[in-house]
Design an enzyme around this catalytic site. Structure first.
Site, PDB file in Angstrom:
ATOM      1  N   TYR A 134      14.401 107.945  80.719  1.00 31.05           N
ATOM      2  CA  TYR A 134      15.509 107.759  79.780  1.00 31.05           C
ATOM      3  C   TYR A 134      15.144 106.628  78.830  1.00 31.05           C
ATOM      4  O   TYR A 134      14.716 105.564  79.293  1.00 31.05           O
ATOM      5  CB  TYR A 134      16.793 107.382  80.543  1.00 31.05           C
ATOM      6  CG  TYR A 134      17.932 107.031  79.617  1.00 31.05           C
ATOM      7  CD1 TYR A 134      18.870 107.982  79.241  1.00 31.05           C
ATOM      8  CD2 TYR A 134      18.042 105.739  79.082  1.00 31.05           C
ATOM      9  CE1 TYR A 134      19.883 107.671  78.366  1.00 31.05           C
ATOM     10  CE2 TYR A 134      19.057 105.428  78.199  1.00 31.05           C
ATOM     11  CZ  TYR A 134      19.971 106.394  77.844  1.00 31.05           C
ATOM     12  OH  TYR A 134      20.978 106.091  76.966  1.00 31.05           O
ATOM     13  N   GLU A 171      18.855 108.349  71.296  1.00 27.45           N
ATOM     14  CA  GLU A 171      18.668 108.458  72.742  1.00 27.45           C
ATOM     15  C   GLU A 171      17.775 109.660  73.046  1.00 27.45           C
ATOM     16  O   GLU A 171      17.947 110.709  72.440  1.00 27.45           O
ATOM     17  CB  GLU A 171      20.033 108.664  73.409  1.00 27.45           C
ATOM     18  CG  GLU A 171      19.985 108.805  74.916  1.00 27.45           C
ATOM     19  CD  GLU A 171      21.358 109.174  75.481  1.00 27.45           C
ATOM     20  OE1 GLU A 171      22.093 108.264  75.901  1.00 27.45           O
ATOM     21  OE2 GLU A 171      21.682 110.378  75.497  1.00 27.45           O
TER      22      GLU A 171
END
Ligand code: GDP
Ligand code: MN
Length: 376
Positions: A101, A185
């Protein structure tokens, strides 16, 4: 404004971040053709602006073009977490070895940007963050210095990502700066079995204040917008739909925000933010009331007006005219203060409308509106 995954993917690609081959479609037949072009197998991905899409059935691996068409037919038109699926992206499947992530986000608390990275990315990132917060690296990024390759190396090493992800971290920062984003993101950023680093899913939130120089995204994504917000915008009202049961109407953004806080402090949840601005005429008030009351979740309405340029007697007239026009079935609590408050209150008292009551203070009004919402 949030971008769709396929738009984020395009931006990543424009900035040299490796992404899987993919194409977008709205038709099952075309989905079959795309799968064929991608080599037969494909990942069919619903384009919806909501998280948890994979877990909700919006990401499906298909084995051949016929299965791509069938899956596309099943997925199109359904809703994922309340978001209608109108568009699909078909991507070339990737053999995943590891999922990471990474994101950059404007951190309003510190007034700066943060890099957030974790070696355990993927669909369970929220659980990882909740149960193993130490596994998530949070590193401030100076807006002027940005993410150099040295900085990217620091971020990768703090999160336990392989050093070869550093190049993506540098480029992802370039996406944020060049595209006027508040959030970029990638989840998951993957290491493939072949050792490549690829951005498999992306989210980009653009700064609406920069919309004038980001014309390629169009004016407004009305498609996914709340219908009440669209209706309110058409009437020139500053309305944001929230999830609660107390409708809020006030004048001035600051006053409306305080009103939301006070209502929340009374144990109720605001149903909206609605700022009618300085000119609280009868017409504006009626428009505001009809938008707020069109929300089926609303159980009471709090009208909180501080008379300034528009005096409270005018506002009171406006409220009564609005009530006559809209004919509410939910109770209204009105708090008038400021310019000509006494006259405004007298006008409402004289009418003695069964659904309109007054409160002398903002706290008292919020308490009463919360109480009505819970008993009405
Ligand atoms: P999200 O649920 O909206 O975050 O959707 P993602 O695009 O992130 O996909 C969810 C999960 O599906 C990923 O974390 C992967 O585990 C899996 N997935 C997505 N694309 C692929 C792929 O090409 N190959 C494999 N093996 N899994 C994938
Ligand atoms: Mn994802």
């Amino acid at each position: 404004m949030d971008l769709y995954e396929h738009q984020a993917r395009q931006l990543f690609q424009d900035h040299g971040i490796p992404v899987p081959r993919a194409e977008v479609t709205r038709s099952p037949k075309e989905a079959r053709e795309i799968a064929r072009r991608l080599g037969g197998r494909a990942v069919v991905k619903a384009q919806v602006k909501t998280g948890g899409r994979g877990k909700a059935g919006g990401v499906r691996l298909v084995a051949d073009p016929a299965a791509a068409e069938l899956t596309a037919r099943q997925m199109l038109g359904t809703a994922i977490n309340g978001h209608r699926v109108r568009t699909l992206m078909l991507a070339e499947p990737v053999d995943i070895a590891e999922e990471f992530y990474v994101s950059y986000v404007l951190d309003r608390a510190s007034g700066g940007f943060l890099a957030i990275a974790c070696a355990q990315g993927g669909v369970d990132i929220e659980e990882v963050a909740a149960h193993h917060p130490q596994a998530v690296a949070r590193i401030p990024v100076d807006r002027a210095e940005g993410v150099t390759s040295t900085k990217a190396g620091e971020i990768a090493s703090a999160a336990g990502l392989p050093p070869r992800t550093a190049d993506v971290l540098v480029r992802l920062w370039q996406v944020l700066v060049a595209e006027d984003a508040l959030l970029v993101e990638v989840n998951p950023l993957v290491r493939t079995a072949q050792g490549h680093v690829l951005a498999l899913d992306g989210k980009v939130t653009l700064d609406d204040n920069a919309r004038f120089r980001q014309a390629r995204w169009g004016d407004e994504d009305t498609e996914q917008r709340d219908p009440l917000e669209t209706e309110a915008a058409a009437r020139g009202l500053h309305y944001v739909k929230l999830d609660g049961e107390v409708g809020i109407i006030g004048n001035g953004a600051g006053l409306v925000m305080s009103t939301l806080d006070v209502v929340a402090g009374c144990g109720a949840r605001p149903a909206d933010f609605l700022d009618i601005g300085g000119g609280a005429s009868a017409e504006v008030m009626a428009d505001a009331l009809s938008v707020v009351l069109a929300d089926p979740a609303v159980r009471s309405v709090l009208v909180n007006v501080f008379g300034g340029i528009t005096a409270c007697d005018t506002v009171a007239d406006g409220i009564l005219a609005a009530v006559d026009r809209v004919r509410p079935t939910k109770p209204l609590v009105v708090r008038l203060d400021g310019n000509n408050a006494a006259r405004g209150r007298a006008i409402l008292d004289a009418r003695a409308h069964p659904l309109v009551e007054q409160a002398a203070t903002m706290d008292g009004a919020a308490r009463r509106a919360a109480e009505l919402a819970h008993t009405a």
